[in-house]
Design a protein around this motif. Structure first.
Motif, PDB file in Angstrom:
ATOM      1  N   SER A   1       0.877  -1.181   0.000  1.00 19.54           N
ATOM      2  CA  SER A   1       0.000   0.000   0.000  1.00 19.54           C
ATOM      3  C   SER A   1       0.906   1.220   0.000  1.00 19.54           C
ATOM      4  N   SER A   2       0.310   2.396   0.065  1.00 18.99           N
ATOM      5  CA  SER A   2       1.117   3.622   0.094  1.00 18.99           C
ATOM      6  C   SER A   2       1.930   3.723   1.382  1.00 18.99           C
ATOM      7  N   SER A   3       1.654   2.875   2.365  1.00 25.90           N
ATOM      8  CA  SER A   3       2.413   2.911   3.616  1.00 25.90           C
ATOM      9  C   SER A   3       3.571   1.913   3.619  1.00 25.90           C
ATOM     10  N   ASP A   4       3.825   1.266   2.500  1.00 25.74           N
ATOM     11  CA  ASP A   4       4.792   0.173   2.469  1.00 25.74           C
ATOM     12  C   ASP A   4       5.933   0.487   1.499  1.00 25.74           C
ATOM     13  N   ASP A   5       7.125  -0.024   1.815  1.00 26.20           N
ATOM     14  CA  ASP A   5       8.251   0.043   0.867  1.00 26.20           C
ATOM     15  C   ASP A   5       8.731  -1.386   0.630  1.00 26.20           C
ATOM     16  N   ASP A   6       8.255  -1.981  -0.464  1.00 27.35           N
ATOM     17  CA  ASP A   6       8.539  -3.402  -0.702  1.00 27.35           C
ATOM     18  C   ASP A   6      10.009  -3.653  -1.041  1.00 27.35           C
ATOM     19  N   LYS A   7      10.751  -2.587  -1.391  1.00 25.87           N
ATOM     20  CA  LYS A   7      12.173  -2.790  -1.723  1.00 25.87           C
ATOM     21  C   LYS A   7      12.960  -3.255  -0.503  1.00 25.87           C
ATOM     22  N   ARG A   8      12.392  -3.049   0.670  1.00 23.73           N
ATOM     23  CA  ARG A   8      13.096  -3.438   1.903  1.00 23.73           C
ATOM     24  C   ARG A   8      13.019  -4.937   2.164  1.00 23.73           C
ATOM     25  N   TYR A   9      12.141  -5.644   1.507  1.00 30.54           N
ATOM     26  CA  TYR A   9      12.022  -7.060   1.858  1.00 30.54           C
ATOM     27  C   TYR A   9      11.979  -8.027   0.670  1.00 30.54           C
ATOM     28  N   ARG A  10      12.021  -7.524  -0.572  1.00 30.52           N
ATOM     29  CA  ARG A  10      12.025  -8.511  -1.670  1.00 30.52           C
ATOM     30  C   ARG A  10      12.917  -8.042  -2.824  1.00 30.52           C
ATOM     31  N   PRO A  11      13.529  -9.001  -3.501  1.00 31.30           N
ATOM     32  CA  PRO A  11      14.500  -8.647  -4.536  1.00 31.30           C
ATOM     33  C   PRO A  11      13.849  -8.022  -5.773  1.00 31.30           C
ATOM     34  N   ALA A  12      14.526  -7.025  -6.313  1.00 24.48           N
ATOM     35  CA  ALA A  12      14.003  -6.321  -7.492  1.00 24.48           C
ATOM     36  C   ALA A  12      13.842  -7.280  -8.669  1.00 24.48           C
ATOM     37  N   ALA A  13      14.734  -8.299  -8.739  1.00 26.56           N
ATOM     38  CA  ALA A  13      14.681  -9.227  -9.878  1.00 26.56           C
ATOM     39  C   ALA A  13      13.357 -10.003  -9.875  1.00 26.56           C
ATOM     40  N   GLU A  14      12.885 -10.351  -8.681  1.00 27.19           N
ATOM     41  CA  GLU A  14      11.627 -11.104  -8.585  1.00 27.19           C
ATOM     42  C   GLU A  14      10.470 -10.245  -9.101  1.00 27.19           C
ATOM     43  N   VAL A  15      10.484  -8.989  -8.708  1.00 30.06           N
ATOM     44  CA  VAL A  15       9.415  -8.081  -9.139  1.00 30.06           C
ATOM     45  C   VAL A  15       9.474  -7.917 -10.665  1.00 30.06           C
ATOM     46  N   ALA A  16      10.691  -7.756 -11.185  1.00 31.98           N
ATOM     47  CA  ALA A  16      10.856  -7.548 -12.635  1.00 31.98           C
ATOM     48  C   ALA A  16      10.351  -8.772 -13.407  1.00 31.98           C
ATOM     49  N   GLU A  17      10.637  -9.947 -12.860  1.00 31.66           N
ATOM     50  CA  GLU A  17      10.207 -11.180 -13.525  1.00 31.66           C
ATOM     51  C   GLU A  17       8.679 -11.226 -13.660  1.00 31.66           C
ATOM     52  N   TRP A  18       8.000 -10.815 -12.600  1.00 33.80           N
ATOM     53  CA  TRP A  18       6.536 -10.852 -12.637  1.00 33.80           C
ATOM     54  C   TRP A  18       5.950  -9.696 -13.442  1.00 33.80           C
ATOM     55  N   LYS A  19       6.662  -8.565 -13.439  1.00 35.01           N
ATOM     56  CA  LYS A  19       6.180  -7.440 -14.256  1.00 35.01           C
ATOM     57  C   LYS A  19       6.118  -7.860 -15.718  1.00 35.01           C
ATOM     58  N   ALA A  20       7.080  -8.699 -16.109  1.00 37.03           N
ATOM     59  CA  ALA A  20       7.133  -9.156 -17.499  1.00 37.03           C
ATOM     60  C   ALA A  20       5.965 -10.092 -17.827  1.00 37.03           C
ATOM     61  N   ARG A  21       5.266 -10.568 -16.797  1.00 33.29           N
ATOM     62  CA  ARG A  21       4.100 -11.439 -17.048  1.00 33.29           C
ATOM     63  C   ARG A  21       2.796 -10.642 -16.939  1.00 33.29           C
ATOM     64  N   ASP A  22       2.857  -9.425 -17.359  1.00 34.16           N
ATOM     65  CA  ASP A  22       1.731  -8.498 -17.219  1.00 34.16           C
ATOM     66  C   ASP A  22       0.418  -9.091 -17.750  1.00 34.16           C
ATOM     67  N   PRO A  23      -0.610  -9.171 -16.891  1.00 36.59           N
ATOM     68  CA  PRO A  23      -1.881  -9.766 -17.330  1.00 36.59           C
ATOM     69  C   PRO A  23      -2.588  -8.961 -18.409  1.00 36.59           C
ATOM     70  N   ILE A  24      -2.371  -7.655 -18.421  1.00 38.65           N
ATOM     71  CA  ILE A  24      -3.067  -6.819 -19.410  1.00 38.65           C
ATOM     72  C   ILE A  24      -2.437  -7.023 -20.787  1.00 38.65           C
ATOM     73  N   GLU A  25      -1.128  -7.041 -20.814  1.00 39.00           N
ATOM     74  CA  GLU A  25      -0.409  -7.242 -22.073  1.00 39.00           C
ATOM     75  C   GLU A  25      -0.728  -8.625 -22.681  1.00 39.00           C
ATOM     76  N   ARG A  26      -0.830  -9.612 -21.804  1.00 33.52           N
ATOM     77  CA  ARG A  26      -1.141 -10.970 -22.273  1.00 33.52           C
ATOM     78  C   ARG A  26      -2.535 -11.037 -22.899  1.00 33.52           C
TER      79      ARG A  26
END
Ligand SMILES: Cc1ncc(C[n+]2csc(CCOP(=O)(O)OP(=O)(O)O)c2C)c(N)n1
Ligand SMILES: [Mg+2]
Length: 378
Positions: free
Chosen positions: A270-295
């Motif tokens: 949420s706007s109160s959270d900073d996810d960079k503190r607890y999960r790797p950027a590579a994991e986020v990037a991997e899932w961003k590439a599986r964008d449901p809208i683009e698919r």
């Protein structure tokens, strides 16, 4: 003792391949107009989420909680239901409201908590509630809606209505006692409920393997005596098909089902959270590439239901709708003071009347500028 070997978790069922193609016989065959309506709602949701977060960052609204990356879950599930079926949602399915005809402008009013907010400023931003489209108020305490959904399903049965109820929750919600209570009761009494777990693999900073020792969420269904299916939550047609089958089953009186939609929250909790503190950027990037809208877009293109110029005008219209909505919210006053004490008592008790009078006096004082350091409401 070495722990027993477990099989690899079941591959989630998918309909649309990453390139937009569909295997023969797998396509649920929705007409082009339906497909375009679903796509429009998913894009609208994405744009709303981006704008909502920036409005919060600019200090124009107090809080925001978005669903970027999860638009297919809510869209597929909502389209699989009848308009009179009940939704007991978590906070990650505003797309359901757009699909049921609530204008973007109204969602913005809720985020601003202004005089045109259907919740009269009483809820947190993004905690929508729209009685007219069977969308029950989102609760902040996670998983509470799962039991409520089962209660509503049982009520429908007793009243001999054939409506179905969708209980939507996250992977974290499955660790709450409420999940067990709801699943158990629904399994025993064959409540007409579809349990939809949007498994985005995180519950704020808690990753899925710390949430459950279970191989999948879907397997939990078995112990409650109902079918469980695991689908690709970034594939709107896979979610649609699974929820449609589960809803048909519930409507036939055969009881509940659990649908696990495997997905990912690509933004912060949420706007109160900073996810960079607890999960790797590579994991986020991997899932961003599986964008449901683009698919889904690629699928639409293959079906001949998408062109670049259509997309352009769609986005232009949505951008205008959003800009007009924000402008309207910023011209709308806060809810009237009376709304603080309304809707609870048939007649206003004396002590509340007194407090309301005091507030009115205070409001006058601030508005007269006697104390310019204090804005009102406080
Ligand atoms: C009963 C309860 N415990 C804790 C919280 C704080 N909280 C808010 S959201 C959240 C995580 C929920 O995770 P999940 O169910 O996976 O849903 P997601 O946010 O990932 O969609 C927590 C712990 C809460 N709101 N209610
Ligand atoms: Mg989660």
């Amino acid at each position: 003792m070495t722990p027993p070997k477990t099989a690899a978790p079941a591959e989630p069922q998918a309909v649309i391949a990453p390139d937009g193609s569909v295997r023969a016989g797998e396509d649920p065959g929705l007409p082009p107009d339906d497909l375009k309506t679903i796509y429009r709602a998913m894009v609208a949701t994405r744009l709303l989420e981006e704008r909502g977060m920036s409005l919060q960052r600019q200090g124009r609204i107090g809080f925001y909680i978005g669903c970027i990356g999860q638009e297919a879950c809510g869209a597929g599930a909502t389209w699989a239901l009848r308009p009179d079926d009940w939704l007991f949602p978590s906070y990650r399915m505003p797309v359901a409201l757009l699909l049921r005809g609530i204008p973007i402008r109204d969602l913005l009013h809720e985020c601003y908590g202004d005089a045109k907010d259907s919740s009269k400023g009483r809820q947190m931003p993004c905690h929508y509630s729209y009685r007219q489209v069977q969308f029950v108020s989102i609760s902040s305490p996670i998983a509470t809606q799962i039991i409520q959904a089962v209660g509503a399903g049982m009520a429908a049965r007793i009243r001999k209505e054939d409506t179905v109820v969708l209980a939507d929750f996250g992977d974290g919600g499955t660790s709450e006692g409420d999940f067990h209570t709801a699943m158990n009761f629904a399994g025993v009494f064959k409540a007409p409920v579809v349990f939809l777990c949007q498994n985005n693999q995180w519950a704020i900073s808690c990753p899925l393997p710390k949430q459950t020792g279970s191989e999948t969420i879907a397997v939990k269904a078995r112990a409650y005596g109902m079918p469980g299916v695991r689908v690709d939550g970034n594939d709107v047609l896979a979610v649609y098909r699974a929820v449609r089958d589960a809803a048909d089953r519930a409507r036939r009186g055969e009881g509940p089902s659990l649908v696990e939609a495997l997905t990912y929250r690509v933004g912060p909790h949420s706007s109160s959270d900073d996810d960079k503190r607890y999960r790797p950027a590579a994991e986020v990037a991997e899932w961003k590439a599986r964008d449901p809208i683009e698919r889904f877009r690629k699928y639409l293109e293959k079906r001949g239901a998408w062109t670049e110029s259509w997309e352009k005008s769609l986005r232009e219209n949505l951008a205008k709708e959003l800009a007009d909505g924000v402008a309207e919210c910023e011209k709308t006053p806060p809810p009237p003071l009376e709304s603080l004490v309304g809707d609870v008592f048939g007649g206003l008790p004396a002590h509340l009347r007194e407090q309301l009078e005091e507030l009115r006096e205070e409001q006058k004082e601030h508005e007269s500028g006697k104390d310019p350091t204090m804005a009102f409401p406080l």
